[in-house]
Design an enzyme around this catalytic site. Structure first.
Site, PDB file in Angstrom:
ATOM      1  N   ARG A  27       4.848   0.356   9.255  1.00 38.31           N
ATOM      2  CA  ARG A  27       4.564   0.715   7.863  1.00 38.31           C
ATOM      3  C   ARG A  27       5.828   0.753   6.998  1.00 38.31           C
ATOM      4  NH1 ARG A  27      -0.508   3.007   7.309  1.00 38.31           N
ATOM      5  NH2 ARG A  27       0.151   3.898   5.334  1.00 38.31           N
ATOM      6  N   TRP A  74       9.631   2.990   3.762  1.00 32.60           N
ATOM      7  CA  TRP A  74       9.753   1.684   3.086  1.00 32.60           C
ATOM      8  C   TRP A  74      10.193   2.023   1.673  1.00 32.60           C
ATOM      9  CZ3 TRP A  74       7.557  -1.071  -1.036  1.00 32.60           C
ATOM     10  CH2 TRP A  74       7.821  -2.448  -1.044  1.00 32.60           C
ATOM     11  N   ASN A  98       4.210   9.769   1.527  1.00 37.51           N
ATOM     12  CA  ASN A  98       3.878   8.343   1.446  1.00 37.51           C
ATOM     13  C   ASN A  98       3.186   8.137   0.114  1.00 37.51           C
ATOM     14  OD1 ASN A  98       3.002   5.702   1.876  1.00 37.51           O
ATOM     15  ND2 ASN A  98       1.245   6.331   3.081  1.00 37.51           N
ATOM     16  N   GLY A  99       3.673   7.196  -0.692  1.00 36.75           N
ATOM     17  CA  GLY A  99       3.047   6.936  -1.994  1.00 36.75           C
ATOM     18  C   GLY A  99       4.115   6.877  -3.072  1.00 36.75           C
ATOM     19  N   LYS A 600       3.709  -3.181   6.740  1.00 33.41           N
ATOM     20  CA  LYS A 600       2.375  -3.678   7.069  1.00 33.41           C
ATOM     21  C   LYS A 600       1.337  -3.307   6.029  1.00 33.41           C
ATOM     22  CE  LYS A 600      -0.561  -5.467  10.051  1.00 33.41           C
ATOM     23  NZ  LYS A 600      -0.521  -6.940  10.074  1.00 33.41           N
TER      24      LYS A 600
HETATM   25  C1  F6R Z   1       1.182 -11.613   5.818  1.00 34.45           C
HETATM   26  C2  F6R Z   1       0.482 -10.351   5.667  1.00 34.45           C
HETATM   27  C3  F6R Z   1       0.183  -9.875   4.309  1.00 34.45           C
HETATM   28  C4  F6R Z   1      -1.181  -9.166   4.264  1.00 34.45           C
HETATM   29  C5  F6R Z   1      -1.400  -8.561   2.876  1.00 34.45           C
HETATM   30  C6  F6R Z   1      -2.760  -7.899   2.753  1.00 34.45           C
HETATM   31  O1  F6R Z   1       1.345 -11.971   7.161  1.00 34.45           O
HETATM   32  O2  F6R Z   1       0.185  -9.692   6.632  1.00 34.45           O
HETATM   33  O3  F6R Z   1       0.237 -10.912   3.381  1.00 34.45           O
HETATM   34  O4  F6R Z   1      -2.188 -10.076   4.569  1.00 34.45           O
HETATM   35  O5  F6R Z   1      -0.405  -7.613   2.625  1.00 34.45           O
HETATM   36  O6  F6R Z   1      -2.889  -6.848   3.650  1.00 34.45           O
HETATM   37  P1  F6R Z   1      -4.306  -6.265   3.993  1.00 34.45           P
HETATM   38  O7  F6R Z   1      -5.068  -7.329   4.693  1.00 34.45           O
HETATM   39  O8  F6R Z   1      -4.043  -5.081   4.859  1.00 34.45           O
HETATM   40  O9  F6R Z   1      -4.960  -5.905   2.693  1.00 34.45           O
END
Ligand code: F6R
Length: 605
Positions: A27, A74, A98-99, A600
């Protein structure tokens, strides 16, 4: 973004916090820190450092507390420094966050907090405000007063110096889950941080204050009324969130795709046809649907582009794909007959969530394709189709993409049947092909050594291009994104026919071009486009099911894909693209699981 964890109970907190932070590191991994009640008395100690959890571990030596909080950051406000690392302490208070607190500047001036601050973070302002509003007796009253003052998103875990053994928590938007068990009480951004202790957990309701002690967790809303948590249980265990003998999570997740697809499609197929009754998705969702808008970010959006390509062709209705962060500002045309499909692995991406919220003001036909059970997007959408990829830990998405894409294939087939665009026989054949995808991917995974060898050619590249037509073009975008994010090589995806309108000027001797030629209706055209770049010196890596095109006027390296109907080739081709990105990253000595600057779960706009 940012991972948070808190524990109070019978065990040493430090190990639980550090182990949990390692699991949450996907994260954010700019800095890490913990705070705990020293010797379980009324003194809070902190350890924090810029760097990763392993760097934090190296400066943690103090195993004398059973209550503490931990954070992996992050960076949003303020650079990557020790001072900006969480936890932040101010007077009686230590907290992690977080936020983003959007109005932190106003809070500083309205409550005269400036003199208390030593970092550049919005979070420290929150610590100062909680401290200012704390009367020394009643933390809950301080939280009740402070929370309505914050604008933005937050998940806070807070310790008050004179309340040893107790962690308070509250959130808005940013995710938090909690559990109590024999060993004590746990709270974290994500279940993986404590799943080895408890599979039963609850999602922390927004604007509810948690009081966590060794013996349990109580919840009250901001008016002081008790709240009963709704418990959920996960059906996977800690091994699903471990590397399981693989050197990286990403390689493990690439290899998990056959199983993930089977797990996702099998419960939605009855008598060889798509069936969403177990998901409580009624057929009426697909009736009278005149247009479809797909909204998502990054890889999830590229899965949506495959969905568009497929559905527009099969159904003959307009399908639009919107970048979630743009959707709200581009005056989207959504009516009550529009079906809006949002796609998100995490179910927490804030731009996708806000897009969903806007869409719901126009139509009740919203469907979320989500991997994380109980996540905010899943809860807020009118309907949800869970993908069953299991936890995806590597920052670069792989298995989530293929299961999202498989979900679109099921939806397209269902829509085709309901809207009388395909016959039952055609649907049976289509679903049969979808059921073969897992075996085909298993075959493609066997090519990994060849792919690793060919990536040697990529290691010194500074520019690369991915080209294709139609559905292959949508796939090129995903291939380029994957390479960029984990190998730091500039990669651009181009519709093969568009190159000659400008971009072909960038093709020079030795520039790698990854070309996709899996679609027969545009086959001869894409081959001509590939010849055009080859003639200008490009080093062409070609992916196709046609073994007759290996001649050196077209390509330098040929990867033969198992023969399948055109529509299903993308599942095979994407595995090769994922492996190209992965082996290039590893070949360059990079950390494929944790690429720089990324996290992530993107919970900031
Ligand atoms: C690239 C990647 C990101 C996610 C994007 C959306 O490998 O993982 O581009 O696809 O940040 O994330 P989600 O699917 O969690 O909304």
């Amino acid at each position: 973004m940012c991972g948070i964890i808190g524990f109070t109970g019978k065990l040493e907190a430090q190990d639980i916090l550090l182990d949990g932070l390692e699991k949450l590191e996907y994260r954010g991994y700019d800095s890490a820190g913990i705070a705990y009640f020293k010797e379980n008395k009324g003194k809070i100690s902190t350890r924090k450092t810029a760097g990763k959890v392993k760097d934090l571990r190296a400066i943690c030596d103090d195993n004398e507390s059973t209550c503490g909080i931990g954070h992996t950051r992050w960076a949003t406000h303020g650079g990557v420094t020790n001072a900006n690392a969480h936890p932040h302490k101010c007077g009686n208070v230590a907290l992690i966050h977080n936020g983003i607190i959007e109005n932190y500047h106003e809070l500083v001036s309205s409550y005269d907090l400036g003199k208390d601050l030593i970092s550049e973070t919005d979070t420290e302002v929150a610590a100062a405000l909680f401290n200012k509003l704390y009367d020394g007796e009643n933390p809950i009253e301080a939280i009740k007063k402070a929370v309505p003052l914050f604008k933005g998103s937050f998940a806070f875990c807070i310790m008050f110096k004179n309340k040893p053994g107790i962690i308070y928590a509250v959130r808005n938007v940013s995710p938090m889950v909690a559990a109590t068990c024999e060993e004590g009480s746990f709270i974290a951004s994500d279940l993986t941080a404590f799943i080895q202790y408890s599979k039963k957990y609850f999602i922390v309701p927004e604007y509810t204050i948690l009081t966590m002690t060794e013996s349990g967790i109580t919840l009250t809303d901001l008016d002081g009324t008790n709240v009963e948590p709704e418990f959920l249980e996960v059906n996977w265990d800690i091994t699903a969130a471990q590397k399981d003998g693989y050197p990286t999570f990403m390689l493990k997740e690439i290899n998990e795709q056959p199983d993930a697809i089977t797990r996702t499609i099998t419960p939605r197929i009855a008598d060889g046809l798509p069936d969403f009754s177990a998901d409580n998705i009624p057929d009426s969702l697909f009736e009278n649907c005149r247009d479809i808008t797909i909204v998502a970010c990054g890889t999830a959006m590229y899965a949506g582009m495959v969905g568009k390509s497929l559905m527009q062709e099969m159904l003959g209705i307009p399908v639009t794909v919107a970048i979630a962060s743009e959707f709200r500002y581009e005056h989207p045309v959504i009516t009550e007959d529009s079906l809006v499909i949002v796609v998100s692995q995490s179910g927490e991406t804030i731009d996708t969530l806000e897009a969903l919220r806007l869409a719901k003001t126009r139509t009740q036909k919203t469907l979320a394709i989500v991997n994380v059970k109980g996540s905010t997007i899943a809860r807020e959408s009118n309907y949800v189709l869970y993908t069953h990829a299991g936890p995806e830990i590597a920052v670069a998405s792989t298995k989530a993409y293929t299961v999202q894409t498989a979900a679109f294939y099921l939806i397209a087939c269902k829509l085709g049947l309901i809207q009388d665009k395909i016959s039952k026989d055609e649907a049976h054949e289509f679903i049969g092909n979808l059921q073969n995808v897992s075996n085909n991917i298993t075959e493609v995974l066997k090519l990994s050594e060849n792919v690793e060898r060919l990536t040697k050619r990529m290691l010194n590249a500074s520019n690369t291009f991915f080209i294709g037509r139609g559905i292959d073009y949508t796939l090129s975008m995903e291939g380029a994104l994957k390479l960029k994010e984990i190998s730091y090589i500039h990669a651009e995806a181009y519709a093969a026919g568009e190159l000659k309108h400008g971009t072909i000027a960038l093709i020079s001797e030795g520039v790698p071009v990854i070309a996709l030629a899996t679609q027969s209706h545009v086959y001869s055209k894409v081959i001509s486009n590939i010849r055009e770049v080859k003639a200008r010196g490009a080093y062409v890596i070609l992916l196709s099911m046609d073994e007759n095109i290996t001649d050196s006027s077209i390509c330098d390296t040929f990867i033969s894909l198992p023969k399948v109907p055109d529509r299903f080739a993308i599942f095979e081709a994407v595995i090769i693209l994922q492996m190209i990105a992965y082996f290039t990253s590893v070949g360059k000595g990079l950390n494929a699981d944790q690429p720089r600057n990324l996290a992530k779960s993107v919970t900031v706009e």
